[in-house]
Write a protein that holds these residues in place. Structure first.
Motif, PDB file in Angstrom:
ATOM      1  N   GLY A 220       0.839  -1.368  -0.131  1.00 15.79           N
ATOM      2  CA  GLY A 220       0.022   0.042   0.134  1.00 15.79           C
ATOM      3  C   GLY A 220       0.897   1.150   0.152  1.00 15.79           C
ATOM      4  O   GLY A 220       0.299   2.353  -0.496  1.00 15.79           O
TER       5      GLY A 220
ATOM      6  N   THR B  50       2.203  -3.099  -4.384  1.00 16.90           N
ATOM      7  CA  THR B  50       0.650  -3.460  -4.265  1.00 16.90           C
ATOM      8  C   THR B  50       0.359  -4.709  -3.674  1.00 16.90           C
ATOM      9  O   THR B  50       1.214  -5.634  -4.520  1.00 16.90           O
ATOM     10  CB  THR B  50      -0.126  -3.234  -5.619  1.00 16.90           C
TER      11      THR B  50
ATOM     12  N   ASN C 260      -0.431  -8.343  -3.513  1.00 20.70           N
ATOM     13  CA  ASN C 260      -0.908  -9.195  -4.671  1.00 20.70           C
ATOM     14  C   ASN C 260      -0.903 -10.571  -4.319  1.00 20.70           C
ATOM     15  O   ASN C 260      -0.126 -11.174  -3.435  1.00 20.70           O
ATOM     16  CB  ASN C 260      -0.024  -9.147  -5.692  1.00 20.70           C
TER      17      ASN C 260
ATOM     18  N   SER D 134       3.317  -4.628  -8.621  1.00 25.48           N
ATOM     19  CA  SER D 134       3.516  -3.069  -8.916  1.00 25.48           C
ATOM     20  C   SER D 134       4.107  -2.566  -7.766  1.00 25.48           C
ATOM     21  O   SER D 134       3.663  -2.855  -6.616  1.00 25.48           O
ATOM     22  CB  SER D 134       2.000  -2.565  -9.175  1.00 25.48           C
TER      23      SER D 134
ATOM     24  N   SER E 190       5.616   1.343  -5.983  1.00 25.77           N
ATOM     25  CA  SER E 190       5.122   2.814  -5.711  1.00 25.77           C
ATOM     26  C   SER E 190       6.305   3.552  -5.725  1.00 25.77           C
ATOM     27  O   SER E 190       7.332   3.376  -4.934  1.00 25.77           O
ATOM     28  CB  SER E 190       4.305   2.869  -4.528  1.00 25.77           C
TER      29      SER E 190
END
Length: 142
Positions: free
Chosen positions: A54, A58, A60, A85, A87
């Motif tokens: 977060g 991400t 998963n 993904s 961040s």
């Protein structure tokens, strides 16, 4: 004459290092060795380390499905990939990591997990900057 066939395959996931600016991390899951079954499913899920879902990547999870057309099935190395993904934040921080763990193998063949945790090390791409403002003044010395 009796022939014994080694039908125990192994499954593993690799470790990688990636810059947070890459925006994704892709790991490779490998099945190696002979197995009498042609299909294999394995679950995966991310897990926090020093990187946090977060904030740094991400969360998963899912299932990878292998389907072999070789004879015997999985007689050679076969691979699938998992992409997570990332961040790209503006926070200056050290390298952080999280893991992708394999579990719950479903197949009619014999498979063992030889390396069930893939570590993703995220290197920071942010740098500190220091600005200097130079001002000049004039006046008589006393």
């Amino acid at each position: 004459m009796v022939s014994i066939i080694d039908d125990e395959a192994t499954i593993s996931i690799n470790d990688i290092t990636v810059s947070e600016s890459a925006n994704t991390a892709t790991l490779t899951v490998t099945v190696q060795g002979p197995m009498m079954a042609a299909n294999l499913d394995v679950d995966y899920a991310t897990a926090n380390g020093t990187a946090t879902a977060g904030t740094d990547y991400t969360l998963n999870s899912g299932t990878i499905s292998f389907s072999s057309t070789n004879s015997p099935p999985f007689g050679v190395s076969e691979t699938e990939t998992i992409t997570i993904s990332l961040s790209d934040d503006a926070i200056i921080e050290g390298s952080e990591y999280f893991e992708v763990n394999l579990s719950n193998i479903v197949t009619t063949g014999s498979v063992v997990i030889s390396d069930g945790a893939g570590r993703i090390t995220i290197t920071d791409n942010d740098a500190a900057t220091v600005d200097f403002n130079v001002t000049s003044s004039s006046g008589a010395e006393s």
